[in-house]
Design a protein around this motif. Structure first.
Motif, short mmCIF file in Angstrom:
data_model
loop_
_atom_site.label_atom_id
_atom_site.label_comp_id
_atom_site.label_asym_id
_atom_site.label_seq_id
_atom_site.Cartn_x
_atom_site.Cartn_y
_atom_site.Cartn_z
N THR A 3 -52.13 82.00 -9.41
CA THR A 3 -52.10 83.44 -9.59
C THR A 3 -52.79 84.09 -8.41
O THR A 3 -53.87 83.66 -8.00
N VAL A 4 -52.15 85.12 -7.86
CA VAL A 4 -52.72 85.84 -6.72
C VAL A 4 -52.79 87.33 -7.06
O VAL A 4 -52.04 87.83 -7.90
N GLU A 5 -53.68 88.01 -6.35
CA GLU A 5 -53.85 89.45 -6.56
C GLU A 5 -54.54 90.04 -5.35
O GLU A 5 -55.35 89.38 -4.70
N PRO A 12 -50.47 93.44 -7.70
CA PRO A 12 -51.00 93.16 -9.03
C PRO A 12 -51.03 91.65 -9.28
O PRO A 12 -50.34 90.90 -8.60
N PRO A 13 -51.83 91.20 -10.25
CA PRO A 13 -51.87 89.76 -10.54
C PRO A 13 -50.46 89.23 -10.81
O PRO A 13 -49.75 89.74 -11.66
N THR A 14 -50.09 88.22 -10.03
CA THR A 14 -48.76 87.64 -10.13
C THR A 14 -48.90 86.12 -10.07
O THR A 14 -49.64 85.60 -9.24
N THR A 15 -48.17 85.44 -10.93
CA THR A 15 -48.23 83.98 -10.98
C THR A 15 -46.99 83.38 -10.35
O THR A 15 -45.87 83.83 -10.61
N ALA A 84 -53.47 79.11 -11.96
CA ALA A 84 -53.11 79.83 -13.18
C ALA A 84 -53.57 79.05 -14.39
O ALA A 84 -53.49 77.83 -14.43
N VAL A 85 -54.06 79.77 -15.35
CA VAL A 85 -54.49 79.16 -16.61
C VAL A 85 -53.26 78.97 -17.46
O VAL A 85 -52.51 79.91 -17.71
#
Length: 95
Positions: A3-5, A12-15, A84-85
């Motif tokens: 996940t990046v942001e 926005p937070p994107t996986t 990412a969780v």
């Protein structure tokens, strides 16, 4: 999965399933922003360079989430990268 942001509405937070795709998305969001030349060159090298995937993967595996300041005129944002969780499989004691 990763996940990046980039805070402040830049990304926005994107996986992403693949780390290289995530790094490319970060670079796409940053590369035309008005930042200092040294900062621009640093992000270019570590997001698109030949060793970028290995370096980021090693950092995430050894240290944990990566958070770096992105200094733009009049504001400071944070570039964040983390594994990412996943909630699958569920822990044995869940639900």
């Amino acid at each position: 999965m990763v996940t990046v942001e980039i805070t402040g509405g830049i990304l926005p937070p994107t996986t992403y399933v693949l780390l290289p795709k995530a790094l490319a998305a970060l670079w796409t969001a940053l590369r035309f922003r008005p930042m200092s030349r040294p900062q621009w060159e640093w992000f270019e090298r570590y997001l698109t360079g030949p060793c970028s995937e290995r370096l980021v993967r090693e950092y995430l595996d050894s240290t944990g989430p990566l958070s770096l300041p992105v200094i733009l005129p009049g504001s400071v944002h944070q570039l964040c990268v983390r594994w990412a969780v996943s909630d699958w499989p569920l822990p044995a004691d869940a639900g």
